[in-house]
Design a protein around this motif. Structure first.
Motif, mmCIF file in Angstrom:
data_model
loop_
_atom_site.group_PDB
_atom_site.id
_atom_site.type_symbol
_atom_site.label_atom_id
_atom_site.label_comp_id
_atom_site.label_asym_id
_atom_site.label_seq_id
_atom_site.Cartn_x
_atom_site.Cartn_y
_atom_site.Cartn_z
ATOM 1 N N PRO A 1 44.721 -1.145 11.057
ATOM 2 C CA PRO A 1 45.611 0.020 11.001
ATOM 3 C C PRO A 1 46.335 0.265 12.322
ATOM 4 O O PRO A 1 47.453 0.791 12.339
ATOM 5 N N SER A 2 45.700 -0.133 13.438
ATOM 6 C CA SER A 2 46.351 0.030 14.733
ATOM 7 C C SER A 2 47.603 -0.824 14.827
ATOM 8 O O SER A 2 48.641 -0.377 15.338
ATOM 9 N N PHE B 1 49.415 -1.921 12.239
ATOM 10 C CA PHE B 1 50.403 -1.299 11.344
ATOM 11 C C PHE B 1 51.001 -0.049 11.983
ATOM 12 O O PHE B 1 52.207 0.203 11.884
ATOM 13 N N LEU B 2 50.139 0.742 12.648
ATOM 14 C CA LEU B 2 50.595 1.968 13.283
ATOM 15 C C LEU B 2 51.568 1.680 14.412
ATOM 16 O O LEU B 2 52.660 2.253 14.478
ATOM 17 N N SER C 1 54.865 -0.048 12.960
ATOM 18 C CA SER C 1 55.714 0.836 12.158
ATOM 19 C C SER C 1 56.165 2.052 12.956
ATOM 20 O O SER C 1 57.348 2.416 12.950
ATOM 21 N N SER D 1 54.261 7.323 9.534
ATOM 22 C CA SER D 1 53.173 6.412 9.910
ATOM 23 C C SER D 1 51.824 7.101 10.128
ATOM 24 O O SER D 1 50.831 6.424 10.421
ATOM 25 N N PHE E 1 48.091 5.860 9.046
ATOM 26 C CA PHE E 1 47.457 4.776 9.798
ATOM 27 C C PHE E 1 46.622 5.321 10.952
ATOM 28 O O PHE E 1 45.588 4.745 11.304
ATOM 29 N N GLN E 2 47.049 6.443 11.543
ATOM 30 C CA GLN E 2 46.274 7.054 12.624
ATOM 31 C C GLN E 2 44.939 7.569 12.112
ATOM 32 O O GLN E 2 43.905 7.411 12.767
ATOM 33 N N ILE F 1 43.282 6.545 9.450
ATOM 34 C CA ILE F 1 42.440 5.390 9.108
ATOM 35 C C ILE F 1 41.828 4.790 10.367
ATOM 36 O O ILE F 1 40.627 4.480 10.421
ATOM 37 N N ARG F 2 42.633 4.625 11.418
ATOM 38 C CA ARG F 2 42.135 4.044 12.666
ATOM 39 C C ARG F 2 41.048 4.917 13.293
ATOM 40 O O ARG F 2 39.996 4.406 13.702
ATOM 41 N N SER G 1 39.278 -0.950 6.631
ATOM 42 C CA SER G 1 40.411 -0.066 6.319
ATOM 43 C C SER G 1 40.452 0.319 4.847
ATOM 44 O O SER G 1 40.712 1.483 4.500
#
Length: 315
Positions: free
Chosen positions: A177-178, A180-181, A184, A239, A242-243, A245-246, A264
């Motif tokens: 997720p980091s 992707f974060l 994005s 976005s 994603f934070q 989730i991380r 994730s």
């Protein structure tokens, strides 16, 4: 490229990195308490016993100040400063370097797609370099008086303990997720910033005698503040999940050494099951309160430090 151009370009890249690092430090120093509140909201899924319950952002700040003092509000400050300074420095450096590479043999301005590619590329590199620092910051921010596990005494102790108890791979929990974060979020923010900046320059150059090839002379700190906040809000809204989730993946394992979430997909399933869509946006209010003005500060500092470095170089 001539040999005389190469040193100038390398020097310019280090100037952007320096400006980015200064911007990152200023941002964290001012806004860190809201970052602590955001992290605690993000991981509080209603089933975590060691986290206090907060009604809203203001209640969280007063509760932390009352029960944990200034130390609680600035938990994880050192890795926050370290991570943010390194991240912004590297981000601006690799972002500028990518733009220069894409701009070779191009006389016209970069397209939004190339700005997006430049930002995404920089975000991926930064994420791989800084994930261990963000993991430690998250864990330090989540330490409360209710925590049953022996708390980390600081940055060094956290790194040492994690390595001893969980191994090196633990530092890369939340890396998916980091990535992707970072890709994005950074891509959205910097693309929006560049496009809005061009619009501002176009509008101001119409009634100005200053040539539009010198936007530094057209834009001021108020413009940079508006540009930074607007681009940041757009990036956060798109976005933010994603934070969450991380942060949930980076929590410290319980006394049995078993992480609360496996990966994730496990976070996504559990959050959707017990909290619905709202769960993916927990903590967004303190996040917006922190990052909209923080981004304004970042870009004001970045653009003005860059101006100073340019003037110093000319002299």
């Amino acid at each position: 490229m001539s040999t005389t151009e190469s040193p100038k370009r390398d020097k310019w890249q280090w100037e952007t990195a320096t400006a980015g690092a200064a911007a990152g430090f200023a941002t964290v120093a001012v806004m860190h308490p809201l970052d602590v509140v955001r992290t605690r909201f993000q991981v509080n899924d209603g089933r975590v016993s060691h986290l206090p319950r907060y009604n809203n952002t203001a209640h969280a700040i007063f509760s932390i100040a009352r029960s944990e003092g200034l130390r609680g509000l600035y938990a994880g400050f050192l890795p926050g400063v370290l991570g943010s300074t390194i991240s912004w420095g590297l981000y601006f450096f690799f972002y500028d370097k990518a733009k220069q590479r894409y701009a070779r043999n191009r006389e016209e301005k970069l397209t939004p797609g190339l700005h997006l590619a430049s930002a995404a590329e920089a975000g991926a590199i930064v994420s791989l370099c800084t994930n261990p620092v963000w993991l430690v910051k998250t864990r330090l921010q989540l330490q409360t008086p209710l925590h049953q596990t022996r708390p980390y005494s600081g940055l060094y102790d956290a790194f040492k303990t994690i390595m001893k108890e969980e191994g090196f791979s633990a530092f890369y929990r939340g890396i998916v997720p980091s990535l992707f974060l970072q890709v994005s979020h950074g891509a959205i923010q910097f693309t929006a910033y560049e496009e809005l900046r061009n619009i501002f320059v176009d509008l101001k150059s119409r009634g100005s005698t200053v040539h539009r090839e010198n936007p530094d002379q057209l834009l001021n700190s108020v413009d940079y503040a508006v540009l930074g906040a607007s681009s940041k809000i757009a990036a956060i809204l798109l976005s933010y999940p994603f934070q969450v989730i991380r942060s949930r993946l980076q929590q410290r394992p319980g006394g049995d050494g078993v992480p609360r979430y496996i990966d994730s997909w496990h976070v996504v399933k559990e959050t959707a099951r017990f909290e619905g869509v709202r769960g993916f946006y927990k903590g967004i209010t303190p996040n917006l309160l922190k990052n909209a003005p923080a981004s304004s500060i970042t870009f004001i500092v970045y653009e003005n430090v860059l101006k100073l470095l340019k003037l110093a170089r000319k002299e």
